[in-house]
Write an enzyme that holds these catalytic residues in place. Structure first.
Site, PDB file in Angstrom:
ATOM      1  N   HIS A  17       0.834  -1.205   0.000  1.00 53.68           N
ATOM      2  CA  HIS A  17       0.000   0.000   0.000  1.00 53.68           C
ATOM      3  C   HIS A  17       0.872   1.260   0.000  1.00 53.68           C
ATOM      4  O   HIS A  17       0.613   2.200  -0.747  1.00 53.68           O
ATOM      5  CB  HIS A  17      -0.901   0.041   1.241  1.00 53.68           C
ATOM      6  CG  HIS A  17      -1.926  -1.026   1.304  1.00 53.68           C
ATOM      7  ND1 HIS A  17      -2.091  -1.837   2.407  1.00 53.68           N
ATOM      8  CD2 HIS A  17      -2.868  -1.425   0.414  1.00 53.68           C
ATOM      9  CE1 HIS A  17      -3.086  -2.673   2.195  1.00 53.68           C
ATOM     10  NE2 HIS A  17      -3.574  -2.457   0.992  1.00 53.68           N
ATOM     11  N   LYS A  41     -15.827  -7.880   4.527  1.00 48.29           N
ATOM     12  CA  LYS A  41     -14.672  -8.283   5.321  1.00 48.29           C
ATOM     13  C   LYS A  41     -14.973  -8.141   6.805  1.00 48.29           C
ATOM     14  O   LYS A  41     -15.780  -7.305   7.217  1.00 48.29           O
ATOM     15  CB  LYS A  41     -13.448  -7.424   4.974  1.00 48.29           C
ATOM     16  CG  LYS A  41     -12.953  -7.600   3.561  1.00 48.29           C
ATOM     17  CD  LYS A  41     -11.734  -6.733   3.304  1.00 48.29           C
ATOM     18  CE  LYS A  41     -11.216  -6.923   1.882  1.00 48.29           C
ATOM     19  NZ  LYS A  41     -10.051  -6.070   1.617  1.00 48.29           N
ATOM     20  N   ARG A  90      -2.191  -6.307  -7.973  1.00 47.97           N
ATOM     21  CA  ARG A  90      -1.185  -7.358  -7.803  1.00 47.97           C
ATOM     22  C   ARG A  90      -1.252  -8.401  -8.907  1.00 47.97           C
ATOM     23  O   ARG A  90      -0.275  -9.051  -9.192  1.00 47.97           O
ATOM     24  CB  ARG A  90      -1.365  -8.033  -6.442  1.00 47.97           C
ATOM     25  CG  ARG A  90      -1.005  -7.134  -5.284  1.00 47.97           C
ATOM     26  CD  ARG A  90      -1.396  -7.748  -3.986  1.00 47.97           C
ATOM     27  NE  ARG A  90      -2.852  -7.924  -4.047  1.00 47.97           N
ATOM     28  CZ  ARG A  90      -3.592  -8.336  -3.052  1.00 47.97           C
ATOM     29  NH1 ARG A  90      -3.047  -8.673  -1.913  1.00 47.97           N
ATOM     30  NH2 ARG A  90      -4.892  -8.451  -3.173  1.00 47.97           N
ATOM     31  N   SER A 127      -3.264  -7.850   2.833  1.00 49.16           N
ATOM     32  CA  SER A 127      -3.629  -7.659   4.238  1.00 49.16           C
ATOM     33  C   SER A 127      -4.176  -8.939   4.862  1.00 49.16           C
ATOM     34  O   SER A 127      -3.855  -9.272   6.000  1.00 49.16           O
ATOM     35  CB  SER A 127      -4.658  -6.541   4.372  1.00 49.16           C
ATOM     36  OG  SER A 127      -4.113  -5.311   3.976  1.00 49.16           O
TER      37      SER A 127
END
Length: 162
Positions: A17, A41, A90, A127
């Site tokens: 990040h 989440k 990514r 994360s």
């Protein structure tokens, strides 16, 4: 002033990040790290803790600041006067997830999304993986900044006491 917003749940903020924010600052005058809720989440860290950690982590990056997104990102973009959203990618699965969000944000706000390819040495960092590694006692100090590693370990210890 050209302001970009780099949104995410940042639960926790990682070196990946930070790399995206650093590179976005070469294109924009200001980059707002926008801590947002993601209803799909289950966060480890509170929104306030994520804001505090992100603020500490980007403090040495001139032009970077942190904010909390209280609702729709499109509304926040208007509030801060953003001309762009910046997202790091990514790999292909990120594209599949991010393009629909970019299109919806453009539909709601008129603001375009700029995608930055993740740094090759950091694209394995997510994360969720950081939390999994830490949950099982693995080393995360090379995945997240030191204050973030401490906060994750503390939050997991608190979680274990409940």
């Amino acid at each position: 002033m050209r302001i970009a917003v780099c949104p995410g749940s940042f639960d926790p903020i990682t070196f990946g990040h930070v790399d995206v924010v650093r590179r976005a600052l070469t294109m924009f005058d200001e980059v707002v790290v926008a801590v947002a809720a993601n209803t799909s989440k289950n966060p480890l860290l509170t929104p306030e803790r994520r804001v505090a950690l992100a603020t500490e982590v980007v403090a040495d990056l001139p032009g970077a600041r942190v904010g909390l997104v209280p609702g729709l990102l499109a509304d926040y973009l208007r509030e801060v006067g953003a001309c762009a959203v910046v997202k790091g990618l990514r790999g292909p699965s990120d594209i599949d997830a991010e393009v629909p969000m970019a299109l919806m944000n453009r539909h709601l706000s008129g603001v375009e999304t700029v995608f930055l390819a993740g740094d090759q040495s950091l694209i394995h960092i997510a994360s969720s993986l950081v939390k999994d590694v830490a949950r099982y006692g693995g080393r995360i100090d090379d995945l997240v900044p030191a204050p973030v590693a401490r906060a994750v370990r503390e939050a997991l210890a608190d979680e274990g006491r409940r």
